[in-house]
Structures are given as C-alpha cells and as structure tokens.
Design a protein around this motif. Sequence first.
Motif, PDB file in Angstrom:
ATOM      1  N   VAL A  97     -59.667 -71.429 -59.932  1.00 27.19           N
ATOM      2  CA  VAL A  97     -60.132 -72.806 -59.791  1.00 27.19           C
ATOM      3  C   VAL A  97     -61.628 -72.797 -60.064  1.00 27.19           C
ATOM      4  CG1 VAL A  97     -60.396 -74.752 -58.211  1.00 27.19           C
ATOM      5  CG2 VAL A  97     -58.385 -73.288 -58.045  1.00 27.19           C
ATOM      6  N   GLY A  98     -62.066 -73.653 -60.934  1.00 23.51           N
ATOM      7  CA  GLY A  98     -63.487 -73.677 -61.268  1.00 23.51           C
ATOM      8  C   GLY A  98     -63.836 -72.589 -62.276  1.00 23.51           C
ATOM      9  N   VAL A 142     -60.368 -65.660 -56.974  1.00 21.85           N
ATOM     10  CA  VAL A 142     -59.976 -65.295 -55.604  1.00 21.85           C
ATOM     11  C   VAL A 142     -58.902 -64.220 -55.674  1.00 21.85           C
ATOM     12  CG1 VAL A 142     -59.014 -66.109 -53.427  1.00 21.85           C
ATOM     13  CG2 VAL A 142     -60.553 -67.588 -54.747  1.00 21.85           C
ATOM     14  N   ILE A 143     -59.257 -63.038 -55.184  1.00 20.86           N
ATOM     15  CA  ILE A 143     -58.326 -61.906 -55.151  1.00 20.86           C
ATOM     16  C   ILE A 143     -58.249 -61.423 -53.710  1.00 20.86           C
ATOM     17  CG2 ILE A 143     -57.837 -59.576 -55.968  1.00 20.86           C
ATOM     18  CD1 ILE A 143     -59.284 -60.282 -58.561  1.00 20.86           C
ATOM     19  N   ASP A 144     -57.028 -61.339 -53.199  1.00 19.22           N
ATOM     20  CA  ASP A 144     -56.784 -60.932 -51.810  1.00 19.22           C
ATOM     21  C   ASP A 144     -57.589 -61.782 -50.818  1.00 19.22           C
ATOM     22  OD1 ASP A 144     -54.976 -58.998 -52.593  1.00 19.22           O
ATOM     23  OD2 ASP A 144     -56.470 -57.402 -52.636  1.00 19.22           O
ATOM     24  N   PRO A 156     -67.201 -63.181 -57.948  1.00 18.37           N
ATOM     25  CA  PRO A 156     -67.770 -63.860 -59.111  1.00 18.37           C
ATOM     26  C   PRO A 156     -67.059 -63.437 -60.396  1.00 18.37           C
ATOM     27  CG  PRO A 156     -69.251 -62.147 -58.332  1.00 18.37           C
ATOM     28  CD  PRO A 156     -68.122 -62.230 -57.347  1.00 18.37           C
ATOM     29  N   ARG A 157     -67.015 -64.346 -61.346  1.00 16.79           N
ATOM     30  CA  ARG A 157     -66.438 -64.073 -62.669  1.00 16.79           C
ATOM     31  C   ARG A 157     -67.507 -63.536 -63.597  1.00 16.79           C
ATOM     32  NH1 ARG A 157     -63.026 -68.944 -65.457  1.00 16.79           N
ATOM     33  NH2 ARG A 157     -61.490 -69.162 -63.830  1.00 16.79           N
ATOM     34  N   ALA A 158     -67.192 -62.479 -64.315  1.00 19.67           N
ATOM     35  CA  ALA A 158     -68.105 -61.979 -65.343  1.00 19.67           C
ATOM     36  C   ALA A 158     -68.024 -62.920 -66.545  1.00 19.67           C
ATOM     37  CB  ALA A 158     -67.720 -60.565 -65.747  1.00 19.67           C
ATOM     38  N   PRO A 159     -69.099 -63.061 -67.313  1.00 21.25           N
ATOM     39  CA  PRO A 159     -69.069 -63.955 -68.473  1.00 21.25           C
ATOM     40  C   PRO A 159     -67.977 -63.605 -69.488  1.00 21.25           C
ATOM     41  CG  PRO A 159     -71.314 -63.287 -67.999  1.00 21.25           C
ATOM     42  CD  PRO A 159     -70.420 -62.488 -67.097  1.00 21.25           C
ATOM     43  N   GLY A 160     -67.631 -62.341 -69.628  1.00 23.61           N
ATOM     44  CA  GLY A 160     -66.622 -61.932 -70.608  1.00 23.61           C
ATOM     45  C   GLY A 160     -65.269 -61.641 -69.996  1.00 23.61           C
ATOM     46  N   LEU A 161     -64.917 -62.336 -68.911  1.00 17.34           N
ATOM     47  CA  LEU A 161     -63.655 -62.079 -68.216  1.00 17.34           C
ATOM     48  C   LEU A 161     -62.467 -62.193 -69.165  1.00 17.34           C
ATOM     49  CD1 LEU A 161     -61.916 -61.756 -65.614  1.00 17.34           C
ATOM     50  CD2 LEU A 161     -61.981 -64.239 -65.435  1.00 17.34           C
ATOM     51  N   LEU A 162     -61.614 -61.159 -69.147  1.00 14.99           N
ATOM     52  CA  LEU A 162     -60.366 -61.174 -69.910  1.00 14.99           C
ATOM     53  C   LEU A 162     -59.206 -61.018 -68.944  1.00 14.99           C
ATOM     54  CD1 LEU A 162     -60.989 -58.888 -73.028  1.00 14.99           C
ATOM     55  CD2 LEU A 162     -60.838 -61.360 -72.950  1.00 14.99           C
ATOM     56  N   ILE A 163     -58.204 -61.887 -69.090  1.00 15.22           N
ATOM     57  CA  ILE A 163     -56.986 -61.781 -68.292  1.00 15.22           C
ATOM     58  C   ILE A 163     -55.854 -61.459 -69.243  1.00 15.22           C
ATOM     59  CG2 ILE A 163     -55.377 -62.990 -66.770  1.00 15.22           C
ATOM     60  CD1 ILE A 163     -57.720 -64.755 -65.881  1.00 15.22           C
ATOM     61  N   ARG A 164     -55.117 -60.403 -68.942  1.00 11.52           N
ATOM     62  CA  ARG A 164     -53.975 -60.005 -69.773  1.00 11.52           C
ATOM     63  C   ARG A 164     -52.688 -60.201 -68.988  1.00 11.52           C
ATOM     64  NH1 ARG A 164     -55.117 -57.316 -74.483  1.00 11.52           N
ATOM     65  NH2 ARG A 164     -57.291 -56.803 -74.754  1.00 11.52           N
ATOM     66  N   ASN A 165     -51.654 -60.739 -69.674  1.00  5.95           N
ATOM     67  CA  ASN A 165     -50.364 -60.969 -69.007  1.00  5.95           C
ATOM     68  C   ASN A 165     -49.518 -59.700 -69.018  1.00  5.95           C
ATOM     69  OD1 ASN A 165     -49.323 -60.799 -71.606  1.00  5.95           O
ATOM     70  ND2 ASN A 165     -48.739 -62.939 -71.720  1.00  5.95           N
ATOM     71  N   GLN A 166     -48.248 -59.809 -68.612  1.00  5.05           N
ATOM     72  CA  GLN A 166     -47.375 -58.641 -68.514  1.00  5.05           C
ATOM     73  C   GLN A 166     -47.098 -58.002 -69.871  1.00  5.05           C
ATOM     74  OE1 GLN A 166     -46.740 -61.609 -67.050  1.00  5.05           O
ATOM     75  NE2 GLN A 166     -46.056 -61.290 -64.963  1.00  5.05           N
ATOM     76  N   GLN A 167     -47.233 -58.762 -70.951  1.00  6.40           N
ATOM     77  CA  GLN A 167     -47.037 -58.203 -72.290  1.00  6.40           C
ATOM     78  C   GLN A 167     -48.359 -57.706 -72.884  1.00  6.40           C
ATOM     79  OE1 GLN A 167     -45.583 -61.406 -71.574  1.00  6.40           O
ATOM     80  NE2 GLN A 167     -43.758 -60.288 -70.962  1.00  6.40           N
ATOM     81  N   ASN A 168     -49.395 -57.689 -72.074  1.00  6.08           N
ATOM     82  CA  ASN A 168     -50.725 -57.212 -72.451  1.00  6.08           C
ATOM     83  C   ASN A 168     -51.429 -58.146 -73.431  1.00  6.08           C
ATOM     84  OD1 ASN A 168     -52.448 -55.194 -71.505  1.00  6.08           O
ATOM     85  ND2 ASN A 168     -52.362 -54.107 -73.450  1.00  6.08           N
TER      86      ASN A 168
END
Length: 120
Positions: free
Chosen positions: A57-58, A63-65, A70-82
């Motif tokens: 959100v935002g 939010v983890i656990d 904070p989010r890094a500027p280059g945040l990458l999120i990969r799904n289960q298929q990478n």
Amino acid sequence: MPVPAILASMINSIVGSAVNTAMENAVYAPPAPPELGVAGARAFPDGTRKGEMAPPVGMMEVVIDGKALPRAPGLLIRNQQNLIVMPGTIQEKVPVRYQLDPSGAVFRVWVLTRTEVAAP
C-alpha cells in the motif's frame, strides 16, 4: 518453361493464405506453469529472509511479518514463475523470500511456491 509472373504471384497468394488459415485454426494448449520442485528450484542469494508480505500500500513501504520496511528505489517482485510483477498484483498476504539492500530497504522479493515454503 518459365511460369509467368502473374501466375507465380497467384499461386504464392493462395498458398500463403492457406498456410495462414491453418496456423490461425490450430489449437494449442497453453503450457501449465510448472511447480518449481527439486530439479527446478530457484537459488536465492545469500542473506535472504523468509516472511509473509502483505499487499503493498503506498509507494514508500512494504509490510513483511507485520513490520513496515522501506522500499528500495529498484524494488523487484518476482512471482512463483520467477517473472517480474508489479506490486499492485499482490492482492493478499503471500509467503516470500526477501533481500535487503545495505541501507535496510527491501530490494528484492520472491513470492514462494508451496515447495519453497516447505524448504528451510
């Protein structure tokens, strides 16, 4: 005996149309996304941590656990298929592995498969 240009053009057009129609009408079953198992398990970098990530959100925090990080500027999120996914595609809490950058911001996130959740 050479074929006249007009006749060659007509034959080329007919054959091309037949091939295109055959390709359009072919039925291909989409490949099922593989469940990454022992043979295809992803190798996570050293220093990654396991957790459960809430839907982002935002633009400033993840939010983890239950902890806002904070989010890094280059945040990458990969799904289960990478595959890289946008943060808005996460709609519920998901088990993840995540990596922090030197400043303590979340830099990389991998959404885990059932097999990866069970692994230590």
